[in-house]
Design an enzyme around this catalytic site. Structure first.
Site, PDB file in Angstrom:
ATOM      1  N   HIS A  17       0.843  -1.200   0.000  1.00  0.00           N
ATOM      2  CA  HIS A  17       0.000   0.000   0.000  1.00  0.00           C
ATOM      3  C   HIS A  17       0.879   1.250   0.000  1.00  0.00           C
ATOM      4  CE1 HIS A  17      -3.035  -2.748   2.194  1.00  0.00           C
ATOM      5  NE2 HIS A  17      -3.397  -2.662   0.931  1.00  0.00           N
ATOM      6  N   LYS A  41     -16.769  -7.412   6.447  1.00  0.00           N
ATOM      7  CA  LYS A  41     -15.528  -7.777   7.128  1.00  0.00           C
ATOM      8  C   LYS A  41     -15.544  -7.296   8.575  1.00  0.00           C
ATOM      9  CE  LYS A  41     -12.305  -7.499   3.199  1.00  0.00           C
ATOM     10  NZ  LYS A  41     -11.111  -6.805   2.694  1.00  0.00           N
ATOM     11  N   ARG A  90      -1.942  -6.686  -7.796  1.00  0.00           N
ATOM     12  CA  ARG A  90      -0.861  -7.649  -7.592  1.00  0.00           C
ATOM     13  C   ARG A  90      -0.851  -8.732  -8.658  1.00  0.00           C
ATOM     14  NH1 ARG A  90      -2.621  -9.365  -1.772  1.00  0.00           N
ATOM     15  NH2 ARG A  90      -4.514  -9.225  -2.966  1.00  0.00           N
ATOM     16  N   SER A 128      -2.778  -8.074   3.194  1.00  0.00           N
ATOM     17  CA  SER A 128      -3.185  -7.818   4.582  1.00  0.00           C
ATOM     18  C   SER A 128      -3.656  -9.093   5.253  1.00  0.00           C
ATOM     19  CB  SER A 128      -4.300  -6.767   4.613  1.00  0.00           C
ATOM     20  OG  SER A 128      -3.800  -5.520   4.195  1.00  0.00           O
TER      21      SER A 128
END
Length: 155
Positions: A17, A41, A90, A128
């Site tokens: 990040h 979440k 990614r 993460s």
């Protein structure tokens, strides 16, 4: 002024990040790191704590700020005057997911443009989710985050 919103849960904010934000500052006048409240979440680290940690990383960069928000990202972008969403990719899985979100955001806010930056190769394996798991069980995460995380509270 070209304002970009870099939205995410940032639970925690990673070196990947950090890389996206730093590169984003070369493209935009201002980058707002926007910590969203994802209703699907449960957070590992409190939003307020993450804001403080991220702000400490960018204390010498006045063009980067950190805010939290609730609701739709596209609506929050309008509120803060951001015409760009900054996102890191990614891999192809990220692209599929991010492409769908970008289309939805554009539907809600037609003036919002999503800009994708390909993650630097050395940071592409960082997520993460993986960092949370390592940290939860007492493993070393210092190589993956730009600040010290508080000790894990429980397994």
């Amino acid at each position: 002024m070209r304002i970009a919103l870099f939205p995410g849960s940032f639970d925690p904010f990673t070196n990947g990040h950090l890389d996206v934000v730093r590169r984003g500052t070369t493209l935009f006048d201002q980058v707002i790191i926007a910590i969203g409240n994802n209703s699907s979440k449960t957070r590992y680290l409190p939003v307020e704590q993450m804001i403080t940690l991220i702000e400490s990383v960018f204390q010498d960069e006045p063009r980067v700020s950190v805010q939290s928000y609730k609701g739709l990202t596209a609506d929050f972008a309008k509120q803060v005057g951001a015409r760009f969403l900054l996102r890191g990719l990614r891999n192809t899985t990220d692209f599929e997911y991010e492409n769908t979100i970008a289309q939805a955001n554009r539907h809600v806010n037609p003036e919002l443009e999503t800009v994708f930056l390909i993650t630097s190769p050395a940071l592409a394996a960082i997520s993460s989710t993986i960092i949370r798991e390592i940290h939860r069980f007492g493993g070393p995460v210092n190589d993956f985050v730009p600040f010290a995380l508080p000790p894990a509270t429980s397994h």
